[in-house]
Design a protein around this motif. Structure first.
Motif, PDB file in Angstrom:
ATOM      1  N   GLN A  13       0.834  -1.197   0.000  1.00  0.00           N
ATOM      2  CA  GLN A  13       0.000   0.000   0.000  1.00  0.00           C
ATOM      3  C   GLN A  13       0.875   1.255   0.000  1.00  0.00           C
ATOM      4  O   GLN A  13       1.852   1.340   0.742  1.00  0.00           O
ATOM      5  CB  GLN A  13      -0.894  -0.009   1.235  1.00  0.00           C
ATOM      6  CG  GLN A  13      -2.149   0.820   1.032  1.00  0.00           C
ATOM      7  CD  GLN A  13      -3.075   0.717   2.230  1.00  0.00           C
ATOM      8  OE1 GLN A  13      -2.623   0.726   3.380  1.00  0.00           O
ATOM      9  NE2 GLN A  13      -4.357   0.646   1.981  1.00  0.00           N
ATOM     10  N   CYS A  14       0.533   2.221  -0.833  1.00  0.00           N
ATOM     11  CA  CYS A  14       1.281   3.472  -0.921  1.00  0.00           C
ATOM     12  C   CYS A  14       1.104   4.275   0.372  1.00  0.00           C
ATOM     13  O   CYS A  14      -0.013   4.424   0.864  1.00  0.00           O
ATOM     14  CB  CYS A  14       0.784   4.287  -2.110  1.00  0.00           C
ATOM     15  SG  CYS A  14       1.519   5.919  -2.204  1.00  0.00           S
ATOM     16  N   GLU A  15       2.246   4.762   0.906  1.00  0.00           N
ATOM     17  CA  GLU A  15       2.176   5.534   2.149  1.00  0.00           C
ATOM     18  C   GLU A  15       1.576   6.913   1.933  1.00  0.00           C
ATOM     19  O   GLU A  15       1.065   7.537   2.861  1.00  0.00           O
ATOM     20  CB  GLU A  15       3.572   5.676   2.764  1.00  0.00           C
ATOM     21  CG  GLU A  15       4.023   4.398   3.452  1.00  0.00           C
ATOM     22  CD  GLU A  15       5.465   4.476   3.939  1.00  0.00           C
ATOM     23  OE1 GLU A  15       5.991   5.602   4.049  1.00  0.00           O
ATOM     24  OE2 GLU A  15       6.032   3.417   4.198  1.00  0.00           O
ATOM     25  N   SER A  16       1.659   7.422   0.705  1.00  0.00           N
ATOM     26  CA  SER A  16       1.146   8.769   0.432  1.00  0.00           C
ATOM     27  C   SER A  16      -0.361   8.791   0.225  1.00  0.00           C
ATOM     28  O   SER A  16      -1.051   9.667   0.735  1.00  0.00           O
ATOM     29  CB  SER A  16       1.800   9.355  -0.820  1.00  0.00           C
ATOM     30  OG  SER A  16       3.186   9.282  -0.709  1.00  0.00           O
ATOM     31  N   CYS A  17      -0.871   7.829  -0.552  1.00  0.00           N
ATOM     32  CA  CYS A  17      -2.282   7.932  -0.923  1.00  0.00           C
ATOM     33  C   CYS A  17      -3.090   6.670  -0.601  1.00  0.00           C
ATOM     34  O   CYS A  17      -4.301   6.655  -0.770  1.00  0.00           O
ATOM     35  CB  CYS A  17      -2.404   8.251  -2.417  1.00  0.00           C
ATOM     36  SG  CYS A  17      -2.032   6.843  -3.460  1.00  0.00           S
ATOM     37  N   GLY A  18      -2.437   5.607  -0.184  1.00  0.00           N
ATOM     38  CA  GLY A  18      -3.178   4.376   0.111  1.00  0.00           C
ATOM     39  C   GLY A  18      -3.470   3.537  -1.113  1.00  0.00           C
ATOM     40  O   GLY A  18      -4.115   2.500  -1.017  1.00  0.00           O
ATOM     41  N   ARG A  41       6.714   2.294  -7.780  1.00  0.00           N
ATOM     42  CA  ARG A  41       5.821   3.216  -8.468  1.00  0.00           C
ATOM     43  C   ARG A  41       4.401   3.006  -7.961  1.00  0.00           C
ATOM     44  O   ARG A  41       3.907   1.882  -7.919  1.00  0.00           O
ATOM     45  CB  ARG A  41       5.869   2.952  -9.970  1.00  0.00           C
ATOM     46  CG  ARG A  41       5.387   4.083 -10.837  1.00  0.00           C
ATOM     47  CD  ARG A  41       5.902   3.913 -12.277  1.00  0.00           C
ATOM     48  NE  ARG A  41       6.213   2.505 -12.590  1.00  0.00           N
ATOM     49  CZ  ARG A  41       5.306   1.632 -13.002  1.00  0.00           C
ATOM     50  NH1 ARG A  41       4.055   1.953 -13.166  1.00  0.00           N
ATOM     51  NH2 ARG A  41       5.675   0.385 -13.266  1.00  0.00           N
ATOM     52  N   CYS A  42       3.760   4.104  -7.567  1.00  0.00           N
ATOM     53  CA  CYS A  42       2.366   4.021  -7.154  1.00  0.00           C
ATOM     54  C   CYS A  42       1.487   4.092  -8.387  1.00  0.00           C
ATOM     55  O   CYS A  42       1.748   4.858  -9.307  1.00  0.00           O
ATOM     56  CB  CYS A  42       2.028   5.164  -6.197  1.00  0.00           C
ATOM     57  SG  CYS A  42       0.289   5.137  -5.700  1.00  0.00           S
ATOM     58  N   GLN A  43       0.438   3.257  -8.399  1.00  0.00           N
ATOM     59  CA  GLN A  43      -0.472   3.237  -9.536  1.00  0.00           C
ATOM     60  C   GLN A  43      -1.430   4.427  -9.509  1.00  0.00           C
ATOM     61  O   GLN A  43      -2.054   4.751 -10.505  1.00  0.00           O
ATOM     62  CB  GLN A  43      -1.309   1.941  -9.517  1.00  0.00           C
ATOM     63  CG  GLN A  43      -0.480   0.676  -9.434  1.00  0.00           C
ATOM     64  CD  GLN A  43       0.410   0.486 -10.648  1.00  0.00           C
ATOM     65  OE1 GLN A  43      -0.076   0.318 -11.758  1.00  0.00           O
ATOM     66  NE2 GLN A  43       1.715   0.545 -10.434  1.00  0.00           N
ATOM     67  N   ALA A  44      -1.525   5.079  -8.338  1.00  0.00           N
ATOM     68  CA  ALA A  44      -2.582   6.086  -8.163  1.00  0.00           C
ATOM     69  C   ALA A  44      -2.067   7.509  -7.958  1.00  0.00           C
ATOM     70  O   ALA A  44      -2.824   8.458  -8.080  1.00  0.00           O
ATOM     71  CB  ALA A  44      -3.473   5.681  -6.988  1.00  0.00           C
ATOM     72  N   CYS A  45      -0.794   7.692  -7.612  1.00  0.00           N
ATOM     73  CA  CYS A  45      -0.264   9.031  -7.382  1.00  0.00           C
ATOM     74  C   CYS A  45       1.172   9.108  -7.906  1.00  0.00           C
ATOM     75  O   CYS A  45       1.733   8.094  -8.318  1.00  0.00           O
ATOM     76  CB  CYS A  45      -0.361   9.390  -5.891  1.00  0.00           C
ATOM     77  SG  CYS A  45       0.955   8.666  -4.876  1.00  0.00           S
ATOM     78  N   PRO A  46       1.804  10.287  -7.899  1.00  0.00           N
ATOM     79  CA  PRO A  46       3.155  10.399  -8.497  1.00  0.00           C
ATOM     80  C   PRO A  46       4.277   9.790  -7.656  1.00  0.00           C
ATOM     81  O   PRO A  46       5.434   9.864  -8.051  1.00  0.00           O
ATOM     82  CB  PRO A  46       3.368  11.920  -8.607  1.00  0.00           C
ATOM     83  CG  PRO A  46       2.049  12.548  -8.356  1.00  0.00           C
ATOM     84  CD  PRO A  46       1.281  11.610  -7.497  1.00  0.00           C
ATOM     85  N   ASN A  47       3.973   9.200  -6.522  1.00  0.00           N
ATOM     86  CA  ASN A  47       4.986   8.592  -5.675  1.00  0.00           C
ATOM     87  C   ASN A  47       5.775   7.522  -6.447  1.00  0.00           C
ATOM     88  O   ASN A  47       5.222   6.497  -6.831  1.00  0.00           O
ATOM     89  CB  ASN A  47       4.300   7.976  -4.443  1.00  0.00           C
ATOM     90  CG  ASN A  47       5.306   7.408  -3.442  1.00  0.00           C
ATOM     91  OD1 ASN A  47       6.494   7.712  -3.509  1.00  0.00           O
ATOM     92  ND2 ASN A  47       4.818   6.608  -2.522  1.00  0.00           N
ATOM     93  N   ALA A  48       7.067   7.784  -6.668  1.00  0.00           N
ATOM     94  CA  ALA A  48       7.904   6.829  -7.391  1.00  0.00           C
ATOM     95  C   ALA A  48       9.348   7.037  -6.993  1.00  0.00           C
ATOM     96  O   ALA A  48       9.742   8.147  -6.658  1.00  0.00           O
ATOM     97  CB  ALA A  48       7.754   7.023  -8.896  1.00  0.00           C
TER      98      ALA A  48
HETATM   99 ZN    ZN Z   1       0.227   6.744  -3.996  1.00  0.00          ZN
END
Ligand code: ZN
Length: 141
Positions: A13-18, A41-48
């Motif tokens: 799970q992405c720490e930034s957006c879940g 790489r997050c599928q939902a936000c620019p977190n990479a």
């Molecule tokens: Zn994310």
């Protein structure tokens, strides 16, 4: 399977957006050195991000590779072989003290060393460069 490059995709799970975070982790050999890398790489936000370094991989990456691809076992082909080139190769590649290299060489002589396939291929190359004959097999899990 014995290969010099291995990878596995991990999701968390992405720490930034879940959202769903995909991490591409792996080990490989380049220019005679052992490397590990992570590309997340997050599928939902620019977190990479991307991370890469030489040497032993972080334990979570090793475990993921071992789980996915299974361990490999490195054996000395000739049990009567001289220990000197074995110790030299192990010290050089693993940056070990003489005592640590002796322990590792004893394991190699007796039961073989177990690790990821890429780690064993890397050690095998270094040992072969010192004219030590080794074999790698898929270790029974
Ligand atoms: Zn994310």
């Amino acid at each position: 399977m014995i290969t010099a490059t291995q990878g596995v995709k991990l999701t968390s799970q992405c720490e930034s957006c879940g959202g769903e975070l995909v991490r591409d982790v792996g080990q490989f050999i380049d220019r005679g050195r052992l490397w590990w890398g992570v590309e997340g790489r997050c599928q939902a936000c620019p977190n990479a991000w991307c991370e890469m370094d030489t040497g032993p991989a972080p334990e979570d990456i090793r475990q993921a590779l071992l789980t996915k691809h299974g361990p490999a076992r490195l054996h000395l082909a000739d049990k009567e072989a001289s220990l000197v080139p074995v110790l030299l190769a192990l010290r050089e590649m693993q940056h070990l003290s003489l005592g640590e290299a002796r322990l590792m060489a004893a394991d190699l002589m007796e039961v073989g060393l177990v690790g990821t396939s890429v780690e064993m291929v890397y050690l095998a190359e270094g040992l072969r460069n010192r004219s030590v004959t080794v074999t790698i097999t898929s270790s029974p899990t």
